[in-house]
Enzyme design. Sequence first.
Site, PDB file in Angstrom:
ATOM      1  N   HIS A 154       0.836  -1.201   0.000  1.00 28.91           N
ATOM      2  CA  HIS A 154       0.000   0.000   0.000  1.00 28.91           C
ATOM      3  C   HIS A 154       0.883   1.269   0.000  1.00 28.91           C
ATOM      4  O   HIS A 154       0.846   2.051   0.941  1.00 28.91           O
ATOM      5  CB  HIS A 154      -0.873  -0.055   1.265  1.00 28.91           C
ATOM      6  CG  HIS A 154      -2.111   0.764   1.212  1.00 28.91           C
ATOM      7  ND1 HIS A 154      -2.096   2.132   1.208  1.00 28.91           N
ATOM      8  CD2 HIS A 154      -3.408   0.416   1.171  1.00 28.91           C
ATOM      9  CE1 HIS A 154      -3.331   2.578   1.189  1.00 28.91           C
ATOM     10  NE2 HIS A 154      -4.153   1.575   1.152  1.00 28.91           N
ATOM     11  N   GLU A 259      -0.698   0.974  -5.572  1.00 30.84           N
ATOM     12  CA  GLU A 259      -0.554  -0.177  -4.682  1.00 30.84           C
ATOM     13  C   GLU A 259      -0.582  -1.502  -5.448  1.00 30.84           C
ATOM     14  O   GLU A 259      -1.647  -2.071  -5.681  1.00 30.84           O
ATOM     15  CB  GLU A 259      -1.681  -0.150  -3.654  1.00 30.84           C
ATOM     16  CG  GLU A 259      -1.907   1.192  -3.005  1.00 30.84           C
ATOM     17  CD  GLU A 259      -3.279   1.313  -2.370  1.00 30.84           C
ATOM     18  OE1 GLU A 259      -3.956   0.285  -2.180  1.00 30.84           O
ATOM     19  OE2 GLU A 259      -3.685   2.437  -2.062  1.00 30.84           O
TER      20      GLU A 259
HETATM   21  O1  TA6 Z   1      -6.203   0.989  -1.004  1.00 29.10           O
HETATM   22  C1  TA6 Z   1      -7.238   1.910  -0.906  1.00 29.10           C
HETATM   23  C2  TA6 Z   1      -7.996   1.697   0.394  1.00 29.10           C
HETATM   24  O2  TA6 Z   1      -8.529   0.407   0.461  1.00 29.10           O
HETATM   25  C3  TA6 Z   1      -9.052   2.776   0.477  1.00 29.10           C
HETATM   26  O3  TA6 Z   1     -10.336   2.250   0.180  1.00 29.10           O
HETATM   27  C4  TA6 Z   1      -8.912   3.296   1.905  1.00 29.10           C
HETATM   28  O4  TA6 Z   1      -9.715   2.507   2.789  1.00 29.10           O
HETATM   29  C5  TA6 Z   1      -7.404   3.103   2.128  1.00 29.10           C
HETATM   30  O5  TA6 Z   1      -7.111   1.853   1.527  1.00 29.10           O
HETATM   31  C6  TA6 Z   1      -6.943   3.228   3.566  1.00 29.10           C
HETATM   32  O6  TA6 Z   1      -7.299   2.077   4.269  1.00 29.10           O
HETATM   33  P1  TA6 Z   1      -6.790   1.915   5.807  1.00 29.10           P
HETATM   34  O7  TA6 Z   1      -7.372   0.605   6.252  1.00 29.10           O
HETATM   35  O8  TA6 Z   1      -5.283   1.918   5.779  1.00 29.10           O
HETATM   36  O9  TA6 Z   1      -7.310   3.122   6.537  1.00 29.10           O
END
Ligand code: TA6
Length: 285
Positions: A154, A259
Amino acid sequence: MPVEENDKSIVLRLASGATAEIYLFGATVTSWKVEGKERLFVSSKSALDGSKAEIRGGIPICFPIFGPPPPSPPEYAALQQHGYVRSQNWSLEHIIMDREEGISIRLSAPPPPAEFNHEYSLKYVVTLSPHQLSTDLHVVNTGKEDFKFQALLHSYLAVKDSKKIVVKGLGNGTEWQDKTDGLKVKVWDGSDLRITKEVDAVFRKVPGQEIVVLEDDGGSITIRFRGFEDSTVWNPQEKSGKNMIDMEENGWDRYICVEPGYVREFKILAPGEEFLGQQILTVPH
Ligand code: TA6
């Protein structure tokens, strides 16, 4: 010194001046500097001491689930979004060092929580070279049953202004799902993506497995990926960003998440089978 181990993190330093820092909490890369410039974003409101479920920035590891689009299997439904390994304390296993060419460290995840009754080996190799940072996630099914999972890196990539970038390489005809529009499956037309509003998109089987973030002022970062065939592109803008308790004010202006992952479906490994997901981040030199 090329490798500095302290109680919470490991710092890598090359003769070129490139540096990286990896927190044992979640095996989260929290800094990657080339020519003195930070290339990753970490919110100043993020906890780095494990007191919060995750680090808001750097390169969190999502495993054994990512989250929607595909619905999680019933036995995974209780897992938090993006899984638990980003909140575990990993251990340093191995260092391979060449101060000029690059330094690699291998980290090992602890076993899963007791209630997650699957057995696997999960290793993460981070390699710093003068203008590149590569991160390889290695999964082995050490159990006696098939093991299914999603995995994703991520990456919060630092930019001067997220409204002044283009994201290139998403592929003409690539299927994608829009998490801001009911996960509808759409087909990308190959155009460059600009951030004019909240973007939360999962691109499935990105053809070239290479995405480039170009900044209007000429800065760029290339993301290449193997094994990880899919990629999410995410920026919450103020609409969602302002509700994130660990997001610094206007933090959404200073990063784009690209990501690489295997998330369009669950990967299934037979007993003894393994999966390698790779991300290579490169900046111009
Ligand atoms: O990768 C995108 C995502 O899934 C978004 O939908 C948002 O939820 C982001 O990740 C952040 O997620 P987190 O669980 O780290 O707050």
